[in-house]
Design a protein around this motif. Sequence first.
Motif, PDB file in Angstrom:
ATOM      1  N   ALA A  27      -6.559   1.175  -0.162  1.00  0.00           N
ATOM      2  CA  ALA A  27      -5.969   1.753   1.050  1.00  0.00           C
ATOM      3  C   ALA A  27      -6.701   3.017   1.489  1.00  0.00           C
ATOM      4  O   ALA A  27      -6.763   3.311   2.684  1.00  0.00           O
ATOM      5  CB  ALA A  27      -4.490   2.053   0.818  1.00  0.00           C
ATOM      6  N   TYR A  32      -4.898   2.449   9.648  1.00  0.00           N
ATOM      7  CA  TYR A  32      -4.106   1.516  10.460  1.00  0.00           C
ATOM      8  C   TYR A  32      -4.075   2.089  11.866  1.00  0.00           C
ATOM      9  O   TYR A  32      -3.747   3.264  12.049  1.00  0.00           O
ATOM     10  CB  TYR A  32      -2.692   1.412   9.882  1.00  0.00           C
ATOM     11  CG  TYR A  32      -1.825   0.391  10.569  1.00  0.00           C
ATOM     12  CD1 TYR A  32      -2.015  -0.962  10.336  1.00  0.00           C
ATOM     13  CD2 TYR A  32      -0.822   0.775  11.442  1.00  0.00           C
ATOM     14  CE1 TYR A  32      -1.213  -1.905  10.953  1.00  0.00           C
ATOM     15  CE2 TYR A  32      -0.018  -0.170  12.067  1.00  0.00           C
ATOM     16  CZ  TYR A  32      -0.223  -1.498  11.817  1.00  0.00           C
ATOM     17  OH  TYR A  32       0.561  -2.437  12.436  1.00  0.00           O
ATOM     18  N   ILE A  97      -2.962   4.472   5.340  1.00  0.00           N
ATOM     19  CA  ILE A  97      -2.348   3.318   4.669  1.00  0.00           C
ATOM     20  C   ILE A  97      -2.052   3.745   3.239  1.00  0.00           C
ATOM     21  O   ILE A  97      -2.935   4.230   2.537  1.00  0.00           O
ATOM     22  CB  ILE A  97      -3.283   2.100   4.705  1.00  0.00           C
ATOM     23  CG1 ILE A  97      -3.590   1.719   6.151  1.00  0.00           C
ATOM     24  CG2 ILE A  97      -2.672   0.931   3.937  1.00  0.00           C
ATOM     25  CD1 ILE A  97      -4.648   0.647   6.284  1.00  0.00           C
TER      26      ILE A  97
END
Length: 102
Positions: A27, A32, A97
């Motif tokens: 991540a 995002y 994220i």
Amino acid sequence: MASPTIPAKLQPILTQLVFRIESVLNARNYKYILLNVPNQKIDQIIKLLPGIKSPTLLPLAQEGWSSLHSVVAEEDFWNVINDLKKAGAEGILVSSIEKMVR
């Protein structure tokens, strides 16, 4: 690779722990993004988004507009954002994220 001295009964716990750590580490390399796009530019803008599989597309309350959601690699982020803006994307939101399971 796990130590061969780890008892077999503990191996599932170790596997689960490694999986969880990897999801957090994965991540850290991605962002995002959510953006608003005119419907007539959706195809053009989707081509700019690498994503994991495909961006998510949702209609907005304002007719003629949609919201696109995608994931962008941190290393490509600024170039992708500049290209999205040039293509007509607006209201671009960026979020970290927490975990990313592949």
